[in-house]
Design a protein around this motif. Sequence first.
Motif, mmCIF file in Angstrom:
data_model
loop_
_atom_site.group_PDB
_atom_site.id
_atom_site.type_symbol
_atom_site.label_atom_id
_atom_site.label_comp_id
_atom_site.label_asym_id
_atom_site.label_seq_id
_atom_site.Cartn_x
_atom_site.Cartn_y
_atom_site.Cartn_z
ATOM 1 N N VAL A 1 13.731 -4.487 9.923
ATOM 2 C CA VAL A 1 14.565 -3.467 10.558
ATOM 3 C C VAL A 1 15.710 -4.118 11.332
ATOM 4 O O VAL A 1 15.496 -4.996 12.172
ATOM 5 N N ALA A 2 16.925 -3.676 11.013
ATOM 6 C CA ALA A 2 18.100 -3.987 11.827
ATOM 7 C C ALA A 2 18.511 -2.687 12.498
ATOM 8 O O ALA A 2 18.702 -1.668 11.821
ATOM 9 N N VAL B 1 0.849 -1.196 0.000
ATOM 10 C CA VAL B 1 0.000 0.000 0.000
ATOM 11 C C VAL B 1 0.883 1.244 0.000
ATOM 12 O O VAL B 1 0.617 2.219 -0.729
ATOM 13 N N LEU B 2 1.932 1.232 0.803
ATOM 14 C CA LEU B 2 2.863 2.358 0.819
ATOM 15 C C LEU B 2 3.495 2.579 -0.551
ATOM 16 O O LEU B 2 3.641 3.714 -1.006
ATOM 17 N N PHE C 1 16.884 -0.448 7.049
ATOM 18 C CA PHE C 1 15.762 -1.204 6.493
ATOM 19 C C PHE C 1 16.329 -2.135 5.427
ATOM 20 O O PHE C 1 16.768 -1.683 4.365
ATOM 21 N N LEU C 2 16.349 -3.412 5.728
ATOM 22 C CA LEU C 2 17.038 -4.388 4.888
ATOM 23 C C LEU C 2 16.040 -5.093 3.974
ATOM 24 O O LEU C 2 15.200 -5.859 4.438
ATOM 25 N N ASN C 3 16.146 -4.845 2.678
ATOM 26 C CA ASN C 3 15.235 -5.455 1.710
ATOM 27 C C ASN C 3 15.876 -6.583 0.919
ATOM 28 O O ASN C 3 15.240 -7.589 0.626
ATOM 29 N N GLU D 1 11.816 3.527 3.111
ATOM 30 C CA GLU D 1 11.115 3.594 4.391
ATOM 31 C C GLU D 1 11.693 4.658 5.312
ATOM 32 O O GLU D 1 10.952 5.337 6.040
ATOM 33 N N ALA D 2 13.001 4.793 5.301
ATOM 34 C CA ALA D 2 13.629 5.799 6.165
ATOM 35 C C ALA D 2 13.147 7.200 5.808
ATOM 36 O O ALA D 2 12.815 8.006 6.697
#
Length: 486
Positions: free
Chosen positions: A287-288, A211-212, A243-245, A227-228
């Motif tokens: 998230v790390a 959605v984002l 934020f690890l994708n 995300e950040a």
Amino acid sequence: IMFLFWALFAAIMADPIEEKMKNEMQATLDIFATVTGYSFSVGYIDVAGRDFGLGAGPRSPEGEPPVPGTVTGLDTMLLGSGSKPYTATAIMRLVDQGKLKLTDKAATYLDPVLMAMNKTTFVGLMGPLAANVTVGNLIHMQSGINDFDVPDFDNQILHQGGIKHNVMEYLNHVASYTGKEGCTDYTCTWVCNPGSCTCYSSTNFILAGLVLVGASAPGTTWLTYDEARALNITSDQYPHTHFLNQYPMNKPPQGEGLTVAGESVQYGSYELFGQDASILGWTCGNVAASARDAAFFYWNLLGPTNTLVSGSSLADMEDFKLLDFGWAKGYVAYGGGLMLQNVDPTKSRVPAPADDVATYIGHGGDTYGFLSDNGFYKQLNVSISVVVNTDENFEYPSAVTCHMVAIAAEISHSFKNPFEVPAPAPRQIRVPEDVWCSNVCACLSRRNEQNRLPKYLQVAAWAEPERRRVTSHEQSSLQVKTVKKQ
């Protein structure tokens, strides 16, 4: 002379309450790390301006390929579902900006993204009930869509940790369930009609992530969504949040990444460190962060200043309803990406009392190789995050968190023995000499003068000095049990 002057000045300016808390907390972490063989990280923020992180234990579990050094307050670990409030906050920031409404049909934003990714729509993927799912249903765990996050599938993903995974794998897995609606064994796509139950499902937060993406600039994908930036998380305020994708978790393009290795037990016997980050389930658990950074995020979201969302958006996020279907039914209350949790072990299977010292608003996390407790304690006006590098037993972070809260309550608020309750006679262990404690958490503030350990370490089988290893037979059993990750 100048050096002596500044040293004297620093000593005068030091906060004795903070120093006492840090010393007590560090001593506790050291004990837990020594006894369990695992590593712990703690972040702490309070209304008096105290802001620090602590760590203890080696950067890799015993018997695993070594990551050099010991854990400090700057090291990063995986938050697991402690990531969900970040996703929900990003949704609410779009609400505040007038870019979407919680009552909007999720398909409005999902269909263009799913069509670009997989030539399908939300209804085409999940069936006709998907047409009724709203954006608010997703972050409130009320969509009715079942969870992908079950041991057999988790183990399959972890076993393929060296390759890149697409978020469609998770969604297609749920869409492939063939059981009748309302199942209780993770075999059906829909456990209830949208909006008619509150059921914990990480699938909701992958969909919320899409959605984002759908509400972002054209051409944005799940891999390029920032995300950040959406959360205004900057490197100067959050130097150890990532934020690890995709890419190896310990070597992402943006720099630091994961600095502590974790040990997976529930989901297959592996060390977690260099696997591709796409195994983490994206916006449900990517998230790390250092525990300090995590505590800072929860402080900024839930503390007295609340710099991340509007008051009305926060009120929606804090609109809690007891889970009434599936995992944690009847004792965990869920809001908009937030849960009510209580770290007093005598209240772990009952609804968390909102006015209890040990109750936090936030989110627990249970992912491959890591467990966490993260949240804001309204009665103390503090934010605390605790992360441990194992997924073996959730009592690891909960035990440490319990003691961190007890220390904060007693030292900074003069609450005497906030969790003291009668307890069975303790079973003594040797670390390195016989020690004991008769109350839950209450004895910790007296540990230094009486050389006592927390009750957890006396009565719980997982806390033997020689850490229990899971046999191959037990591991096979674990893979078929319904163990829920938060």
